[in-house]
Write a protein that holds these residues in place. Structure first.
Motif, mmCIF file in Angstrom:
data_model
loop_
_atom_site.group_PDB
_atom_site.id
_atom_site.type_symbol
_atom_site.label_atom_id
_atom_site.label_comp_id
_atom_site.label_asym_id
_atom_site.label_seq_id
_atom_site.Cartn_x
_atom_site.Cartn_y
_atom_site.Cartn_z
ATOM 1 N N THR A 131 -40.714 34.270 -80.252
ATOM 2 C CA THR A 131 -39.933 33.197 -80.857
ATOM 3 C C THR A 131 -38.535 33.215 -80.268
ATOM 4 O O THR A 131 -37.902 34.273 -80.173
ATOM 5 C CB THR A 131 -39.855 33.369 -82.384
ATOM 6 N N VAL A 132 -38.049 32.045 -79.855
ATOM 7 C CA VAL A 132 -36.691 31.917 -79.333
ATOM 8 C C VAL A 132 -35.923 30.964 -80.233
ATOM 9 O O VAL A 132 -36.505 30.085 -80.883
ATOM 10 C CB VAL A 132 -36.689 31.418 -77.874
ATOM 11 N N THR A 133 -34.604 31.138 -80.281
ATOM 12 C CA THR A 133 -33.762 30.369 -81.194
ATOM 13 C C THR A 133 -32.731 29.572 -80.425
ATOM 14 O O THR A 133 -32.086 30.091 -79.515
ATOM 15 C CB THR A 133 -33.048 31.315 -82.185
ATOM 16 N N ALA A 134 -32.555 28.316 -80.816
ATOM 17 C CA ALA A 134 -31.545 27.440 -80.233
ATOM 18 C C ALA A 134 -30.638 26.919 -81.336
ATOM 19 O O ALA A 134 -31.091 26.646 -82.446
ATOM 20 C CB ALA A 134 -32.201 26.275 -79.513
ATOM 21 N N PHE A 135 -29.362 26.771 -81.008
ATOM 22 C CA PHE A 135 -28.430 26.102 -81.912
ATOM 23 C C PHE A 135 -28.093 24.703 -81.424
ATOM 24 O O PHE A 135 -27.607 23.878 -82.192
ATOM 25 C CB PHE A 135 -27.150 26.928 -82.092
ATOM 26 N N ASN A 136 -28.322 24.416 -80.126
ATOM 27 C CA ASN A 136 -28.160 23.069 -79.594
ATOM 28 C C ASN A 136 -29.497 22.338 -79.525
ATOM 29 O O ASN A 136 -29.695 21.335 -80.194
ATOM 30 C CB ASN A 136 -27.538 23.108 -78.198
ATOM 31 N N ASP A 137 -30.395 22.850 -78.686
ATOM 32 C CA ASP A 137 -31.626 22.109 -78.456
ATOM 33 C C ASP A 137 -32.689 22.948 -77.769
ATOM 34 O O ASP A 137 -32.408 23.953 -77.125
ATOM 35 C CB ASP A 137 -31.352 20.852 -77.614
ATOM 36 N N VAL A 138 -33.913 22.498 -77.942
ATOM 37 C CA VAL A 138 -35.070 22.961 -77.174
ATOM 38 C C VAL A 138 -35.602 21.745 -76.438
ATOM 39 O O VAL A 138 -35.833 20.697 -77.047
ATOM 40 C CB VAL A 138 -36.161 23.551 -78.088
ATOM 41 N N ALA A 139 -35.767 21.869 -75.123
ATOM 42 C CA ALA A 139 -36.226 20.735 -74.324
ATOM 43 C C ALA A 139 -37.374 21.167 -73.424
ATOM 44 O O ALA A 139 -37.364 22.276 -72.880
ATOM 45 C CB ALA A 139 -35.081 20.183 -73.469
ATOM 46 N N VAL A 140 -38.367 20.296 -73.307
ATOM 47 C CA VAL A 140 -39.413 20.491 -72.299
ATOM 48 C C VAL A 140 -39.104 19.536 -71.160
ATOM 49 O O VAL A 140 -38.955 18.321 -71.360
ATOM 50 C CB VAL A 140 -40.826 20.265 -72.880
ATOM 51 N N VAL A 141 -38.970 20.095 -69.956
ATOM 52 C CA VAL A 141 -38.380 19.365 -68.830
ATOM 53 C C VAL A 141 -39.328 19.407 -67.639
ATOM 54 O O VAL A 141 -39.872 20.476 -67.308
ATOM 55 C CB VAL A 141 -37.024 19.997 -68.447
ATOM 56 N N ARG A 142 -39.513 18.257 -66.984
ATOM 57 C CA ARG A 142 -40.383 18.203 -65.813
ATOM 58 C C ARG A 142 -39.866 19.126 -64.720
ATOM 59 O O ARG A 142 -38.664 19.260 -64.503
ATOM 60 C CB ARG A 142 -40.514 16.773 -65.287
ATOM 61 N N VAL A 143 -40.792 19.795 -64.053
ATOM 62 C CA VAL A 143 -40.477 20.616 -62.893
ATOM 63 C C VAL A 143 -40.619 19.731 -61.657
ATOM 64 O O VAL A 143 -41.662 19.087 -61.480
ATOM 65 C CB VAL A 143 -41.425 21.825 -62.805
ATOM 66 N N PRO A 144 -39.602 19.631 -60.806
ATOM 67 C CA PRO A 144 -39.692 18.741 -59.638
ATOM 68 C C PRO A 144 -40.961 18.990 -58.827
ATOM 69 O O PRO A 144 -41.309 20.127 -58.505
ATOM 70 C CB PRO A 144 -38.441 19.105 -58.831
ATOM 71 N N GLY A 145 -41.695 17.906 -58.569
ATOM 72 C CA GLY A 145 -42.936 17.988 -57.804
ATOM 73 C C GLY A 145 -44.179 18.206 -58.632
ATOM 74 O O GLY A 145 -45.296 18.110 -58.113
ATOM 75 N N ASP A 146 -43.995 18.475 -59.947
ATOM 76 C CA ASP A 146 -45.147 18.777 -60.806
ATOM 77 C C ASP A 146 -45.522 17.643 -61.748
ATOM 78 O O ASP A 146 -46.373 17.812 -62.609
ATOM 79 C CB ASP A 146 -44.862 20.035 -61.631
ATOM 80 N N GLY A 147 -44.900 16.485 -61.636
ATOM 81 C CA GLY A 147 -45.256 15.369 -62.502
ATOM 82 C C GLY A 147 -44.377 15.274 -63.728
ATOM 83 O O GLY A 147 -43.542 16.134 -64.015
ATOM 84 N N SER A 148 -44.574 14.188 -64.472
ATOM 85 C CA SER A 148 -43.735 13.900 -65.636
ATOM 86 C C SER A 148 -44.071 14.782 -66.830
ATOM 87 O O SER A 148 -45.133 15.416 -66.896
ATOM 88 C CB SER A 148 -43.907 12.427 -66.031
ATOM 89 N N ALA A 149 -43.130 14.764 -67.794
ATOM 90 C CA ALA A 149 -43.370 15.392 -69.091
ATOM 91 C C ALA A 149 -44.101 14.384 -69.971
ATOM 92 O O ALA A 149 -43.533 13.376 -70.389
ATOM 93 C CB ALA A 149 -42.054 15.805 -69.729
ATOM 94 N N ILE A 150 -45.370 14.627 -70.216
ATOM 95 C CA ILE A 150 -46.170 13.743 -71.066
ATOM 96 C C ILE A 150 -46.539 14.554 -72.302
ATOM 97 O O ILE A 150 -47.359 15.481 -72.250
ATOM 98 C CB ILE A 150 -47.405 13.225 -70.320
#
Length: 285
Positions: A131-150
C-alpha cells in the motif's frame, strides 16, 4: 513545544532557514531534530534521527523547500501528533505558510498556540501486496510507445465511467491545484472531503471528471485494450500496471495536519500563486 523536526529539500540551500530555526530554539530549550542523512551536508547542531523517529518524537515538523518537500513532511507526519509548517524555499510553494524571514515569528506563534491546523486527506492505493500513500494524487499514466491509458473507474464494486486518455488522475483536495488542475480538474478547498477523478488529454466519448465521496471505495481497472501504465504517487513512479490489473483506492481524512497562521486564506493563495484571472474582469485604466 519540546522538539521540532526539520525536513529538508534534497538540493536547495536550506542553511539560512536551518540557522533561523536553531537560533530561535537556542534560548528556549527546544530540541531540533533532523533526518540524519539529510543533515550530513549541513554543519549544524540539529540531532540526527531516522525518518520514523522524526515523525514520532517531534511536536512540530518544519518543511524547508517547496511543495514536494511539504508532501514528504506530510507523509512523515501521517498518523502522528505533529502538524507541519511549510517554509517556502522555492517559487510556487502553494502549500507553504511562510517565507524564511518570517520563520522565527511563526515558530513563536506556534509555541504560543496562536495558530490553527487544516486536516489534510490522504489516499491509500493498493498495488499488489503493498500500500502506498499520496497526499496530492495517484495517477495511472501512459508509458510512451505502449498505448493509451484505457481505464474503468469502479465505485463500491460497480463500474461507473471509463476513460481513454494519456492519464487518469485521482486527486485529493490538496492535489486539486497540481496534476488534476493542469488536466482541467476543479480547484477544491482543502476543507472539502472528496476524491477528484480527472482524465488528462482524454479522447473518449465521456471526457469529464467526477467527484466522489471519501466513503466510496474506488478502483481503477486497466482494461484489455490499454497499454502498460506507470503508477505515479505524488509525482513519483511507484510501479507499473497492465491490462487486467486493478488499483484499489481508499480516502483517509485527517491523515496529516498543516499549520495555518491566518496570514492568507486558501482562496487568496490560489488566486495569487496560480495567477488566476477572471475573463469577465475589466482591466483598470
Amino acid at each position: 513545544m519540546h522538539a521540532a523536526g526539520l525536513v529538508l529539500h534534497p538540493r536547495r540551500d536550506s542553511a539560512a532557514a536551518v540557522a533561523a530555526v536553531l537560533g530561535w530554539a537556542a534560548g528556549r530549550g527546544i530540541e531540533i531534530l533532523g533526518i540524519a542523512d539529510e543533515l550530513e551536508r549541513l554543519d549544524c547542531l540539529a540531532v540526527g534521527v531516522s525518518p520514523a523517529e522524526l515523525g514520532s518524537r517531534a511536536d512540530l515538523l518544519v518543511s524547508l523547500g517547496g511543495d514536494g518537500t511539504m508532501l514528504r513532511a506530510m507523509r512523515l507526519a501521517d498518523g502522528q501528533r505533529a502538524p507541519v509548517l511549510g517554509v517556502n524555499l522555492g517559487k510556487l510553494g502553494f502549500l507553504a505558510e511562510v517565507d524564511v524571514p518570517d520563520l522565527p515569528r511563526a515558530l513563536s506563534a506556534i509555541d504560543g498556540h496562536e495558530f490553527t491546523v487544516e486536516p489534510r486527506l490522504a489516499v491509500d492505493a493498493r498495488l499488489g501486496e503493498r500500500t502506498v500513500t499520496a497526499f496530492n494524487d495517484v495517477a495511472v499514466v501512459r508509458v510512451p510507445g505502449d498505448g493509451s491509458a484505457i481505464v474503468a473507474v469502479r465505485v463500491n464494486g460497480q463500474q461507473f465511467v471509463s476513460y481513454a486518455a494519456d492519464a487518469v488522475v485521482v486527486a485529493t483536495p490538496t492535489g486539486s491545484t497540481a496534476y488534476s488542475f493542469s488536466a482541467g480538474g476543479p480547484i477544491t478547498s482543502p476543507s472539502v472531503e472528496a476524491l477528484l477523478v480527472t482524465p488528462a488529454a482524454p479522447h473518449s466519448a465521456y471526457s469529464r471528471g467526477v467527484v466522489l465521496s471519501v466513503h466510496d471505495v474506488v478502483a481503477l481497472e486497466v482494461l484489455p485494450s490499454s497499454g502498460r501504465l506507470a503508477v505515479e504517487v505524488d509525482g513519483q513512479v511507484a510501479g507499473y500496471v497492465g491490462p487486467g490489473e486493478t488499483i484499489e483506492l481508499k480516502a483517509r481524512p485527517g491523515a496529516a495536519r498543516v499549520v495555518r497562521l491566518g496570514m492568507t486564506t486558501f482562496y487568496q493563495r490560489a488566486r495569487r500563486k496560480l495567477r488566476l484571472t477572471d475573463s469577465a474582469e475589466i482591466p483598470p485604466g
